[in-house]
Write an enzyme that holds these catalytic residues in place. Structure first.
Site, PDB file in Angstrom:
ATOM      1  N   ARG A  95     -55.274  60.159 -10.076  1.00  0.00           N
ATOM      2  CA  ARG A  95     -55.251  59.787  -8.659  1.00  0.00           C
ATOM      3  C   ARG A  95     -53.992  58.991  -8.316  1.00  0.00           C
ATOM      4  O   ARG A  95     -53.416  59.140  -7.229  1.00  0.00           O
ATOM      5  CB  ARG A  95     -56.470  58.943  -8.311  1.00  0.00           C
ATOM      6  CG  ARG A  95     -57.769  59.709  -8.202  1.00  0.00           C
ATOM      7  CD  ARG A  95     -58.888  58.804  -7.741  1.00  0.00           C
ATOM      8  NE  ARG A  95     -59.340  57.878  -8.777  1.00  0.00           N
ATOM      9  CZ  ARG A  95     -59.754  56.646  -8.547  1.00  0.00           C
ATOM     10  NH1 ARG A  95     -59.727  56.142  -7.314  1.00  0.00           N
ATOM     11  NH2 ARG A  95     -60.189  55.888  -9.534  1.00  0.00           N
TER      12      ARG A  95
ATOM     13  N   ASP B 140     -64.359  60.581 -12.850  1.00  0.00           N
ATOM     14  CA  ASP B 140     -64.846  60.277 -11.505  1.00  0.00           C
ATOM     15  C   ASP B 140     -65.860  61.334 -11.076  1.00  0.00           C
ATOM     16  O   ASP B 140     -65.833  62.473 -11.567  1.00  0.00           O
ATOM     17  CB  ASP B 140     -63.686  60.256 -10.513  1.00  0.00           C
ATOM     18  CG  ASP B 140     -62.770  59.054 -10.716  1.00  0.00           C
ATOM     19  OD1 ASP B 140     -63.233  58.047 -11.275  1.00  0.00           O
ATOM     20  OD2 ASP B 140     -61.599  59.133 -10.302  1.00  0.00           O
TER      21      ASP B 140
ATOM     22  N   TYR C 210     -55.269  67.684 -18.166  1.00  0.00           N
ATOM     23  CA  TYR C 210     -55.943  67.908 -16.885  1.00  0.00           C
ATOM     24  C   TYR C 210     -55.262  69.034 -16.108  1.00  0.00           C
ATOM     25  O   TYR C 210     -54.054  69.249 -16.230  1.00  0.00           O
ATOM     26  CB  TYR C 210     -55.875  66.656 -16.005  1.00  0.00           C
ATOM     27  CG  TYR C 210     -56.584  65.443 -16.554  1.00  0.00           C
ATOM     28  CD1 TYR C 210     -57.911  65.177 -16.219  1.00  0.00           C
ATOM     29  CD2 TYR C 210     -55.919  64.543 -17.372  1.00  0.00           C
ATOM     30  CE1 TYR C 210     -58.557  64.048 -16.709  1.00  0.00           C
ATOM     31  CE2 TYR C 210     -56.556  63.413 -17.864  1.00  0.00           C
ATOM     32  CZ  TYR C 210     -57.877  63.171 -17.530  1.00  0.00           C
ATOM     33  OH  TYR C 210     -58.498  62.056 -18.020  1.00  0.00           O
TER      34      TYR C 210
ATOM     35  N   ASP D  68     -58.078  59.834  -3.470  1.00  0.00           N
ATOM     36  CA  ASP D  68     -58.641  61.162  -3.699  1.00  0.00           C
ATOM     37  C   ASP D  68     -59.398  61.616  -2.458  1.00  0.00           C
ATOM     38  O   ASP D  68     -59.457  60.896  -1.443  1.00  0.00           O
ATOM     39  CB  ASP D  68     -59.521  61.201  -4.959  1.00  0.00           C
ATOM     40  CG  ASP D  68     -60.758  60.320  -4.864  1.00  0.00           C
ATOM     41  OD1 ASP D  68     -61.138  59.906  -3.744  1.00  0.00           O
ATOM     42  OD2 ASP D  68     -61.359  60.037  -5.917  1.00  0.00           O
TER      43      ASP D  68
END
Length: 310
Positions: free
Chosen positions: A183, A40, A68, A82
């Protein structure tokens, strides 16, 4: 023709993955460029970019596991799950974040590990009835997205800190399968705790064997453009199979080989975790060290998935 290989980019925030591909096209001098796994615009970190023939590796690299570092803000939900979305009003009573104890938080995170069913965010590229979910959402429709199986092998609590105005930031480390939305983890964690939640920061630290320490910024690449050559990139990502000259010739024409082919030359055990799966691709190399094909075992044969010919 431009050289074939992979570029491990440290994507900056504020750019789409397509923006990065466009920059690499200019630097590499070719339009034949793609990426393995979208990030993203808000996210940073490892974006694996393929140039020329290396684009054939990308679909298989996208299936590898990923790591992540993320920050979840509890106490607030958004329409995109988000920080880029609009804050949503709570539909009912909201639990104060001050009442969320570390033990409760760790137990909630543990509930998301293993093989789980995850509903993707409504603002996502998932297709619903042939249309992207984000387009439907932005047109005012509410797309019904089905839960999908994903695997989260690690979801560790790293730190917590107040974020002001009744909010709490939670730093987590995630290792997950392809198709996992971080997310959605933030959204669902907030739902389980009764506080609401959304993602405020995301950095991808690994895609398969490629780590953020190996990545280069776009400014660094503009100063000196380098890529990992095709054969080297394949050897790092997949198990290796060394073929005879005759086997390489057959495979280059799309022929299948017996499953035992190449064993006389030895199959290297290196490569990423993707190579550990019985159905994972195997990189097949000719005697001169060039990449001939990606093969996959099917019954008693090795079938070409992609052939790399000069």
């Amino acid at each position: 023709m431009a050289e074939s290989g992979l570029v491990i980019v440290d994507k900056p925030g504020g750019m789409t993955s397509h923006d990065v591909v466009a920059r690499i096209r200019k630097l590499a001098g070719t339009r034949r460029v793609g990426h393995a796994g979208t990030l993203d615009p808000m996210a940073t970190g490892v974006l694996v970019v393929g140039v020329e023939r290396a684009t054939r590796l990308l679909g298989h690299l996208a299936l590898t596991d990923k790591e992540y570092a993320a920050t979840v803000r509890l106490g607030q939900s958004t329409d995109t799950d988000d920080a880029e979305g609009d804050v949503l009003s709570a539909a009912g009573p909201v639990r104060p974040v001050g009442g969320v104890r570390e033990q409760t938080l760790r137990a909630a995170l543990a509930g998301f590990t293993g093989e789980i069913s995850q509903v993707p965010p409504q603002i996502s590229a998932i297709k619903v009835g042939g249309q992207r979910a984000y387009r439907l959402s932005r047109s005012g429709a509410v797309p019904e997205l089905s839960a999908r199986p994903v695997t989260i092998s690690r979801l560790d609590l790293l730190a917590t800190r107040p974020a002001g105005d009744g909010l709490l930031d939670v730093d987590v480390a995630v290792t997950c399968s392809t198709g996992t939305y971080i997310r959605a983890i933030a959204r669902d964690l907030g739902a389980v705790l009764g506080t609401g939640g959304h993602l405020t920061a995301l950095r991808r630290e690994r895609v398969g064997p490629y780590r953020v320490g190996d990545a280069r910024t776009l400014d660094q690449l503009a100063g000196r453009f380098e890529l990992t050559p095709l054969a080297q990139a394949a050897a790092a990502a997949f198990r290796s199979l060394h073929l005879s000259a005759e086997e390489a010739r057959l495979v280059s024409h799309g022929a299948r080989l017996p499953a035992a082919a190449g064993e006389h030359a030895g199959a290297a055990g290196s490569g990423s975790a993707a190579g550990a799966r019985p159905d994972a691709p195997v990189a097949a190399f000719a005697p001169d060290g060039s990449l001939t094909a990606l093969l996959v075992r099917q019954d008693d044969e090795m079938r070409p998935l992609a052939v790399f010919v000069p």
